[in-house]
Design an enzyme around this catalytic site. Sequence first.
Site, mmCIF file in Angstrom:
data_model
loop_
_atom_site.group_PDB
_atom_site.id
_atom_site.type_symbol
_atom_site.label_atom_id
_atom_site.label_comp_id
_atom_site.label_asym_id
_atom_site.label_seq_id
_atom_site.Cartn_x
_atom_site.Cartn_y
_atom_site.Cartn_z
ATOM 1 N N SER A 111 0.826 -1.199 0.000
ATOM 2 C CA SER A 111 0.000 0.000 0.000
ATOM 3 C C SER A 111 0.868 1.260 0.000
ATOM 4 O O SER A 111 1.604 1.506 -0.948
ATOM 5 C CB SER A 111 -0.962 -0.045 1.197
ATOM 6 O OG SER A 111 -1.999 0.882 1.070
ATOM 7 N N ASP A 135 -9.960 -6.254 -3.177
ATOM 8 C CA ASP A 135 -9.419 -5.113 -2.424
ATOM 9 C C ASP A 135 -10.384 -3.934 -2.508
ATOM 10 O O ASP A 135 -10.681 -3.425 -3.594
ATOM 11 C CB ASP A 135 -8.053 -4.730 -3.008
ATOM 12 C CG ASP A 135 -7.273 -3.769 -2.117
ATOM 13 O OD1 ASP A 135 -7.886 -3.060 -1.303
ATOM 14 O OD2 ASP A 135 -6.032 -3.737 -2.239
ATOM 15 N N HIS A 180 -7.267 -6.168 0.945
ATOM 16 C CA HIS A 180 -6.071 -5.329 0.905
ATOM 17 C C HIS A 180 -4.881 -5.974 1.600
ATOM 18 O O HIS A 180 -3.748 -5.595 1.348
ATOM 19 C CB HIS A 180 -6.382 -3.979 1.555
ATOM 20 C CG HIS A 180 -5.357 -2.930 1.278
ATOM 21 N ND1 HIS A 180 -4.969 -2.563 0.010
ATOM 22 C CD2 HIS A 180 -4.619 -2.142 2.115
ATOM 23 C CE1 HIS A 180 -4.056 -1.615 0.060
ATOM 24 N NE2 HIS A 180 -3.819 -1.344 1.336
#
Length: 279
Positions: free
Chosen positions: A106, A228, A256
């Site tokens: 991320s 996600d 995620h």
Amino acid sequence: MDLTTTDVPVGEWTIHTHQAGDPADPTILWLHGSGPGVSALSNWAALITTMPGYHHVAPDLLGFGDSSHPEDLPLGVAGSAAARAEAMLGLLDALGVGRAHVVGNSMGGMIALLLVQRAPERFDRVVLMGSAGAPIEPTADLIKMITYYDDPSPEAMLDLMGRFLHDTGLYGDQIDQVAADRAEVAAREDVRRSHLRTFSPDGPLLVFPVEDLVAIEHEVLLVHGREDRIIRKESSYYLAELLPHAQLHVLPDAGHWVQIEQVDRFRSLATLFLGEDAA
């Protein structure tokens, strides 16, 4: 593999760092993502002690967990990510690591891309998991994470975890305690301040332009959870189209946190990909 934890001085900062494996082996630098209450171990605990043959370095990023929380952390994602990249280069220097693979989840993926742009000679292969940095509208669930401190609580943290995970049943009956523990960390004033500065609207976002991505010569493995809800899989499509030496794997039944929900698949993919460098 045993885990050791130290606070490493890096200039005026201290970086809380977990290490596993033999420092004589190739190093993997593991960069966690953002979010209230996040830390290196909450992202990587299942991986850094189960991939032999590597020296694993998993720090709490600057402004997260038990690392320093500068009161003057730059406002906005772009400025704070740049400061975090600088801290990671300093950490490698302090540990005597001249060259490393880098894995970023991320926001950690954005920092990984900054690192290979700033110091390409310091890095071998790159793994990006659910990476941000594409010119894509933020999801409602990402906005919920960013605005967590509008009404923070263990209940809000539990709700947020449900947005990160495809299946909260992964944690079984422990999920309430996990959420409560993360909410307790998030309630610390230094953690709250760093989060609010990172996502301040007074600073710029970080979007990687085409010309920057096509210039990256590193081999890159992109991994994204198909379900996600935080960072759309189209973000990884964008990166895969532009990074000259990229491969993309979209994993089903994962949100995620691919490294938690699909840990065995991810470990196998990463082991194969990183091992090619030594072949």
